[in-house]
Design an enzyme around this catalytic site. Sequence first.
Site, PDB file in Angstrom:
ATOM      1  N   CYS A  18      51.997 -10.507 -46.529  1.00  0.00           N
ATOM      2  CA  CYS A  18      50.606 -10.486 -45.604  1.00  0.00           C
ATOM      3  C   CYS A  18      49.795 -11.735 -46.229  1.00  0.00           C
ATOM      4  O   CYS A  18      48.777 -12.008 -45.679  1.00  0.00           O
ATOM      5  CB  CYS A  18      49.825  -9.315 -46.161  1.00  0.00           C
ATOM      6  SG  CYS A  18      50.597  -7.831 -45.575  1.00  0.00           S
ATOM      7  N   HIS A  47      40.456  -9.656 -48.661  1.00  0.00           N
ATOM      8  CA  HIS A  47      41.813  -9.359 -48.167  1.00  0.00           C
ATOM      9  C   HIS A  47      41.715  -7.794 -48.058  1.00  0.00           C
ATOM     10  O   HIS A  47      42.284  -7.477 -46.895  1.00  0.00           O
ATOM     11  CB  HIS A  47      42.950  -9.605 -49.173  1.00  0.00           C
ATOM     12  CG  HIS A  47      44.168  -9.075 -48.701  1.00  0.00           C
ATOM     13  ND1 HIS A  47      45.022  -9.772 -47.717  1.00  0.00           N
ATOM     14  CD2 HIS A  47      45.193  -8.029 -49.047  1.00  0.00           C
ATOM     15  CE1 HIS A  47      46.115  -8.897 -47.223  1.00  0.00           C
ATOM     16  NE2 HIS A  47      46.055  -8.010 -48.285  1.00  0.00           N
ATOM     17  N   HIS A  73      44.918  -4.299 -40.336  1.00  0.00           N
ATOM     18  CA  HIS A  73      45.416  -5.063 -41.165  1.00  0.00           C
ATOM     19  C   HIS A  73      46.595  -5.747 -40.079  1.00  0.00           C
ATOM     20  O   HIS A  73      47.603  -5.174 -39.866  1.00  0.00           O
ATOM     21  CB  HIS A  73      45.886  -4.504 -42.392  1.00  0.00           C
ATOM     22  CG  HIS A  73      46.846  -5.414 -43.455  1.00  0.00           C
ATOM     23  ND1 HIS A  73      46.560  -6.934 -43.084  1.00  0.00           N
ATOM     24  CD2 HIS A  73      47.422  -5.239 -44.055  1.00  0.00           C
ATOM     25  CE1 HIS A  73      47.319  -7.292 -43.908  1.00  0.00           C
ATOM     26  NE2 HIS A  73      47.797  -6.411 -44.792  1.00  0.00           N
TER      27      HIS A  73
END
Lengths: 365, 422
Positions: free
Chosen positions: B174, B313, B349
């Site tokens: 990620c 994040h 996400h």
Amino acid sequence: MVPPTEQEIIALRTNLKRCTPQTIEAAVRFRTTGDLTEIPTVVYGIIERHLPAEHSRDLTQANDDTRLIEDLGVDSLTLLEIVLSIEETTGISVENEELREIATLGQVKAFIAHKITTAGDPKAAKPAKTRRYTQLEVGMRLPQQPPFFFLEDAEIQGKIARSSYTISGKEYFLEGHFKDNPVMPASLVFEALGQVACLWVLECALEHIGTDVSTNEVLFASMEESHFYRRAVPGDRLDLEVEMIQVHEPLAVFRGTATRNGEKVAHVERLVLAFGPDVVEHLSKREHPPVVAEPGPVDGAAVPAVTPADSAADLPVVPPTSAEDTPKGKVTRDDHARPDPEDLVAIGESGKKPQEDEFDRNFGI
Amino acid sequence: MRRAVITGLGFITSIGNNRDEVLRSLRTAKTGVEVYPDFVDDPLVPISLLGTVKGFGFPSIDFEDWTFPDTYKMARELLRPMAPNTLYAYFAMRQAIDDAGLTTEQISNPDTGLMTANGGSMYMTYKNFHQFEQRGVMRSPPMAIINGIPGSLYINLVPAFHIKGATLGFSSACSSSSHALGTAVDLVRSGKQKRVFVIGAEDCNRYSVVPFAGVRALSVQKDPEKAPCAFDRKRDGFVGTGGGAVLVVEDLDAARERGVTRIHAEVLGWGQSSDGYHVLASAPDGSGLSRAMVQAMQDANVQPSEVEYINAHATSTPFGDSSEINAVKSAFPEGQRPLISSTKSLTGHGLSLAGAMEAGFCCLSLKEGFVPISAHITDLDPMCEGVPVITKPVDLAPKIVMNNSSGFGGTNVSVVLKKWEE
């Protein structure tokens, strides 16, 4: 052909969903009845549906000579897509090498038809792949060039190589051979067989023994039991065929036959070619000690004397005449003796007749 | 050192398929998350929500079945090796090129590179292998490898755009596309490339998202107006998304030379670190991310007090969000902590897509003078005390912002961007 299940028919229709209804129905009929006349419709339909949008999707203007890549704009990956779809539809399998040989619509149709008709036959199912060469392609591979180039179109199938030569009547060597009586010299018929064998070595040594042989690395080494049966005169088409008997670097042994309309013109039981860079280097020296072969298992590799059978041809002999009957054609060999590399005689050995030198020179030096 | 500026943006995201749509969604906190029929219809799938990419459909792996906006002409040869993520990226790339006003020559030359970030297409890979097992190797799709592996993004885009400069594919989960952005910035600041495309993209389907349910990382919420909810006490996992985002990172002089009139932002610096802690979980004290943020500020030569906004994040997982709050607390002294929000509460996400997409959001924030809120917070986690999480719209036109990304295995990247002022 086993009739397809209902589910297979559904899968078939799904596989062909972007083809025209005619294509789909033809494919269903083919799978149900095995009727080969449906094949062109199916194959054309599958090709048509994969054509790039900028090309016309109408194949009615196309014929068997229409080229897939050049004329229809099909790239190699699209060809693969087409083949996968044809495989799914017809139940055949196409191998990479076969794929590479397909260039035109006609070849596609013929290929598919051949695959389907030979499908259940274990012998025909996996035929030795045939590689075909146009005369131009042969000429680009061989070291021999006109006017000393005696091959037309050629093909190689496993251990067999075939070509032909048609005597035009205008060849330079006919002028004096013989006076008012043109006959192709027997030596040149054997030369032509040697050229076919040379093509085999250049094209097949890599796959058979892992040696990549360059154009100028093939030499004539010896010939045994060569016989000449019939005269070859202008207008004759000589069919040339050699079969590789044994190959082991640096030697390849062939059996060769030249025929005219199926009748034997010449036969050689052992035609031996030497090949590879070491051989060439060895023979390029001013004095020619014998070619030293790796003491390999090639039976009879060490033949003490080269025996071109041209002696038979020098005389306007009436067939059948064996080269062995002539004084120069006598072959001596000792089958029981361990092949002695020192005995291996290459062309150009001192004391050879000029015509042999020329023969050999044209065979690869 | 040369200066790296962002001159082009492209978005195919759950909250919009172009810059204007994205901007509107961010300003109005409009969610891109929906109840996804493919999830709710399957009793074996425990989740309901997905940050769907609108206007694209991939009913099968056969590219001829795909639907997508008719913005660009897509030739068979172009589509054939693609996966969903590649197609998203292609669209975003075209947008970014138009946005930056690049000519063909300015795209295809040895001084223009391309950095991609992608996790591969699980969807294509799974279906390809299914055919591989069912029909045999030789009847598998010929493109089975290159449309499945993570490298498929640059494999497709380099030939499609005739890229001649530096190319790299990033696969650091990620944080991938933030690593790609940082590397692109280094290449431009060092003068090795004049401009570099930074591309993050992911599929958006059952195969790219649902496997995360296995590690209990996904939210099981059914209401897209309630989840995801980063920093909220009720947060129960992330909601997946996909799409493509592209940034054109360009040397300032090169941009001026070709007459660029609009610069979105300048990238002042970046930092990276690793937790060295766990395969999935972030270090609870946030020490790894904290080091990345400090390094980024040093590289950017800015003081903590100068940073006004952090695009976190924060994916809305219980552990991840608290780890990040701890990281902010450690990197920024009390009283100097910037406003912070997670746009993932709106988008979902995007995994490898996240870094590039959110750096793009930061550009919009700087350029348009606003900060996006952290949506769906009704019960702010008390552990956020002392860190100003934006739960309601605030009036702020930030000059310096930061974007954070963290990935599995404990990788952390922090990027500092500055409003462009002539």
